[in-house]
Design an enzyme around this catalytic site. Sequence first.
Site, PDB file in Angstrom:
ATOM      1  N   TYR A  54     -40.032  10.989 -23.606  1.00 58.83           N
ATOM      2  CA  TYR A  54     -40.447  11.932 -22.220  1.00 58.83           C
ATOM      3  C   TYR A  54     -39.599  12.992 -22.226  1.00 58.83           C
ATOM      4  CZ  TYR A  54     -40.134  11.829 -16.445  1.00 58.83           C
ATOM      5  OH  TYR A  54     -40.255  12.415 -15.863  1.00 58.83           O
ATOM      6  N   LYS A  58     -41.589  16.805 -21.769  1.00 60.39           N
ATOM      7  CA  LYS A  58     -41.062  17.766 -20.069  1.00 60.39           C
ATOM      8  C   LYS A  58     -40.660  18.877 -20.572  1.00 60.39           C
ATOM      9  CE  LYS A  58     -42.586  14.628 -16.830  1.00 60.39           C
ATOM     10  NZ  LYS A  58     -43.079  14.814 -16.336  1.00 60.39           N
TER      11      LYS A  58
END
Length: 160
Positions: A54, A58
């Site tokens: 994640y 991002k």
Amino acid sequence: MLLTAGVVIASMSGHRLPALTAEQNKALATTPADELLSLAMLQPDRVVDPLNAYQISKRGNALRVMAEAVRWGKRGARINTISPGIIFTPLARDELNGPRGPGYRKMLEGSAVGRGGTPDEVGNVGALLMGEEGAFITGSDFLMDGGVTAEYWFGDRSEN
């Protein structure tokens, strides 16, 4: 004056990832989307858990937008990212009351402002970036997490 603008939502998680090399940054920013999973840095032996995946994704959002700003500018447009922290939405309220809740509450309590954000606060930054007042801003990432990331990297925490 550039009037066309776009905003992509990233996350404070991208800012909690340790520094990448210049080569890794460029690869995340410019590799065609259908080739990203062939990058050495994204192989299963290098991406250690879902949180790491994640964070990389991002960070990749912000880097790809920065790279795209060059192309967008040639067409008379701007593009930026906003990297919010914990924003009080229905999803965040569920998370705060779920198994991860104690960790999220600790992050909020230890932050400079001591609270989560609101959708309106994110919207205000989006309005700046999309409007005339933000006409000089492009290829930028706006971390807005109430100081959670500052605390993570530079605060008085035993985990660091």
